[in-house]
Design an enzyme around this catalytic site. Structure first.
Site, PDB file in Angstrom:
ATOM      1  N   THR A 150     -40.615  19.775   3.902  1.00 24.46           N
ATOM      2  CA  THR A 150     -40.734  18.965   5.124  1.00 24.46           C
ATOM      3  C   THR A 150     -41.538  19.688   6.198  1.00 24.46           C
ATOM      4  O   THR A 150     -41.879  19.077   7.206  1.00 24.46           O
ATOM      5  CB  THR A 150     -39.333  18.630   5.680  1.00 24.46           C
ATOM      6  OG1 THR A 150     -38.477  19.705   5.359  1.00 24.46           O
ATOM      7  CG2 THR A 150     -38.793  17.351   5.099  1.00 24.46           C
ATOM      8  N   GLU A 191     -33.071  30.819   1.551  1.00 26.39           N
ATOM      9  CA  GLU A 191     -33.824  30.591   2.796  1.00 26.39           C
ATOM     10  C   GLU A 191     -35.318  30.845   2.604  1.00 26.39           C
ATOM     11  O   GLU A 191     -35.707  31.752   1.877  1.00 26.39           O
ATOM     12  CB  GLU A 191     -33.337  31.581   3.857  1.00 26.39           C
ATOM     13  CG  GLU A 191     -32.430  30.994   4.890  1.00 26.39           C
ATOM     14  CD  GLU A 191     -33.105  29.987   5.818  1.00 26.39           C
ATOM     15  OE1 GLU A 191     -34.336  29.873   5.800  1.00 26.39           O
ATOM     16  OE2 GLU A 191     -32.395  29.309   6.559  1.00 26.39           O
ATOM     17  N   ASP A 192     -36.143  30.052   3.290  1.00 25.37           N
ATOM     18  CA  ASP A 192     -37.597  30.281   3.238  1.00 25.37           C
ATOM     19  C   ASP A 192     -38.122  30.895   4.535  1.00 25.37           C
ATOM     20  O   ASP A 192     -39.297  31.233   4.616  1.00 25.37           O
ATOM     21  CB  ASP A 192     -38.353  28.965   2.985  1.00 25.37           C
ATOM     22  CG  ASP A 192     -38.293  28.042   4.184  1.00 25.37           C
ATOM     23  OD1 ASP A 192     -37.189  27.859   4.742  1.00 25.37           O
ATOM     24  OD2 ASP A 192     -39.357  27.518   4.580  1.00 25.37           O
ATOM     25  N   ASP A 200     -30.704  26.392   2.677  1.00 29.94           N
ATOM     26  CA  ASP A 200     -31.488  25.820   3.765  1.00 29.94           C
ATOM     27  C   ASP A 200     -32.156  24.565   3.192  1.00 29.94           C
ATOM     28  O   ASP A 200     -32.246  24.410   1.967  1.00 29.94           O
ATOM     29  CB  ASP A 200     -32.529  26.861   4.214  1.00 29.94           C
ATOM     30  CG  ASP A 200     -33.503  26.305   5.224  1.00 29.94           C
ATOM     31  OD1 ASP A 200     -33.059  25.668   6.187  1.00 29.94           O
ATOM     32  OD2 ASP A 200     -34.726  26.492   5.040  1.00 29.94           O
ATOM     33  N   LEU A 201     -32.599  23.658   4.037  1.00 28.59           N
ATOM     34  CA  LEU A 201     -33.209  22.414   3.537  1.00 28.59           C
ATOM     35  C   LEU A 201     -34.735  22.480   3.572  1.00 28.59           C
ATOM     36  O   LEU A 201     -35.400  22.493   2.530  1.00 28.59           O
ATOM     37  CB  LEU A 201     -32.718  21.234   4.389  1.00 28.59           C
ATOM     38  CG  LEU A 201     -33.326  19.877   4.060  1.00 28.59           C
ATOM     39  CD1 LEU A 201     -32.914  19.403   2.667  1.00 28.59           C
ATOM     40  CD2 LEU A 201     -32.900  18.829   5.098  1.00 28.59           C
ATOM     41  N   ASP A 202     -35.278  22.533   4.805  1.00 32.50           N
ATOM     42  CA  ASP A 202     -36.734  22.465   4.980  1.00 32.50           C
ATOM     43  C   ASP A 202     -37.392  23.701   4.365  1.00 32.50           C
ATOM     44  O   ASP A 202     -37.121  24.824   4.785  1.00 32.50           O
ATOM     45  CB  ASP A 202     -37.082  22.406   6.477  1.00 32.50           C
ATOM     46  CG  ASP A 202     -36.568  21.127   7.135  1.00 32.50           C
ATOM     47  OD1 ASP A 202     -36.643  20.067   6.506  1.00 32.50           O
ATOM     48  OD2 ASP A 202     -36.086  21.198   8.277  1.00 32.50           O
ATOM     49  N   SER A 257     -28.608  23.853   7.491  1.00 33.26           N
ATOM     50  CA  SER A 257     -29.947  23.585   8.023  1.00 33.26           C
ATOM     51  C   SER A 257     -29.942  23.517   9.545  1.00 33.26           C
ATOM     52  O   SER A 257     -28.981  23.036  10.147  1.00 33.26           O
ATOM     53  CB  SER A 257     -30.451  22.246   7.467  1.00 33.26           C
ATOM     54  OG  SER A 257     -31.606  21.819   8.141  1.00 33.26           O
ATOM     55  N   ALA A 258     -31.040  23.953  10.154  1.00 32.88           N
ATOM     56  CA  ALA A 258     -31.180  23.855  11.609  1.00 32.88           C
ATOM     57  C   ALA A 258     -31.521  22.426  12.037  1.00 32.88           C
ATOM     58  O   ALA A 258     -31.437  22.077  13.213  1.00 32.88           O
ATOM     59  CB  ALA A 258     -32.284  24.800  12.076  1.00 32.88           C
ATOM     60  N   LYS A 290     -30.568  29.979  14.105  1.00 32.48           N
ATOM     61  CA  LYS A 290     -30.955  31.144  13.314  1.00 32.48           C
ATOM     62  C   LYS A 290     -31.917  31.968  14.171  1.00 32.48           C
ATOM     63  O   LYS A 290     -32.723  31.387  14.873  1.00 32.48           O
ATOM     64  CB  LYS A 290     -31.670  30.704  12.029  1.00 32.48           C
ATOM     65  CG  LYS A 290     -30.818  29.813  11.120  1.00 32.48           C
ATOM     66  CD  LYS A 290     -31.671  29.147  10.048  1.00 32.48           C
ATOM     67  CE  LYS A 290     -30.844  28.151   9.245  1.00 32.48           C
ATOM     68  NZ  LYS A 290     -31.614  27.416   8.238  1.00 32.48           N
ATOM     69  N   LYS A 314     -40.968  27.774  11.445  1.00 34.10           N
ATOM     70  CA  LYS A 314     -40.028  27.537  10.349  1.00 34.10           C
ATOM     71  C   LYS A 314     -38.646  28.102  10.685  1.00 34.10           C
ATOM     72  O   LYS A 314     -38.534  29.260  11.096  1.00 34.10           O
ATOM     73  CB  LYS A 314     -40.543  28.146   9.046  1.00 34.10           C
ATOM     74  CG  LYS A 314     -41.720  27.369   8.494  1.00 34.10           C
ATOM     75  CD  LYS A 314     -42.131  27.857   7.129  1.00 34.10           C
ATOM     76  CE  LYS A 314     -43.265  26.985   6.602  1.00 34.10           C
ATOM     77  NZ  LYS A 314     -43.831  27.501   5.363  1.00 34.10           N
TER      78      LYS A 314
END
Ligand code: BG6
Ligand code: MG
Length: 223
Positions: free
Chosen positions: A16, A168-169, A8-10, A113-114, A144, A44
């Site tokens: 971010t 994933e966070d 995942d990115l953020d 990423s979403a 997600k 998130k």
């Protein structure tokens, strides 16, 4: 056995979430209400339009679709201005070393990423070349906790979910990974991400070996 890692990115590669929070909060304030950083946790991993729906609910507002689109666009312009100033030093601690560790082991790397701004964020922090496959909010039709984003990433790499670990966070992201049959590594607090196969606080001083041992209870060499 494990051939790829999907990130995942953020909140995993870069923080971010604070910029999403700033931009959404500005919008809420313009609409006459406020929300807290704790409330922001609920946003998130959630897509832009779904995030707006949640925020409008907090403000007790029901708006027509056209107005909602205009508000989401407004927030996105503010968000884009914020991420355009991001620098490589905003990559979260240990991420660059972890990616290098994967490379040295021939573990392939994808982004799932979403966010529709994933490409812009990767560009700002100088990580575009580090991801062989990038699947983001522009490629998906389902959010997600649907596993679609990770399934598309695994397909593009040519691996099955059971050959991939997802990092994933967000609770919804862990749920997505598990629903798709992926191994799930939570990045954050065990209280939130307890459903994952393992949870790390972040990537500082973490190696692929640590993750592997934590999930499979044996060394990768023993497979
Ligand atoms: C996710 C974030 O990665 O992307 C969410 O965790 C965000 O907070 C979502 O709403 C969509 O992002 P964007 O950039 O397409 O508005
Ligand atoms: Mg995230």
């Amino acid at each position: 056995m494990i051939k790829a890692c999907i990130f995942d990115l953020d909140g995993v590669i870069v923080d971010t979430a604070k910029y999403h929070f700033q931009a959404w909060r500005r919008l809420a304030n313009e609409l006459g209400f406020d929300f807290t950083e704790a409330d922001n946790e609920q946003l998130k991993g959630v897509s832009r339009m779904e995030s707006l729906d949640i925020i409008l609910q907090w403000g007790g507002l029901t708006l027509p679709e056209t107005e909602k689109t205009e508000l989401a666009d407004r927030k996105n312009e503010w968000y884009k201005a914020l991420i355009s100033h991001m620098q490589p030093d905003e990559i979260l601690p240990g991420v660059t070393a972890f990616l290098a560790d994967l490379r040295s082991r021939d573990i392939r790397v994808a982004l799932g990423s979403a966010s529709k701004n994933a490409g812009a964020v990767l560009g700002s922090i100088g990580l575009v070349d580090q991801f062989e496959v990038v699947i983001d909010g522009r490629d998906t039709t389902r959010s997600k906790p649907d596993p679609q984003v990770f399934q598309l990433a695994a397909q593009a790499l040519g691996f099955s979910p059971s050959e991939c670990i997802v990092f994933e966070d967000a609770e919804s992201g862990i749920a997505a990974a598990l629903a798709g049959g992926f191994y799930a590594a939570g990045v954050g607090q065990p209280e939130v991400l307890g459903a994952a196969h393992c949870v790390i606080p972040g990537f500082a001083n973490i190696t692929f070996n640590d993750i592997f041992v934590s999930i499979f209870n044996r060394q990768p060499e023993q497979v």
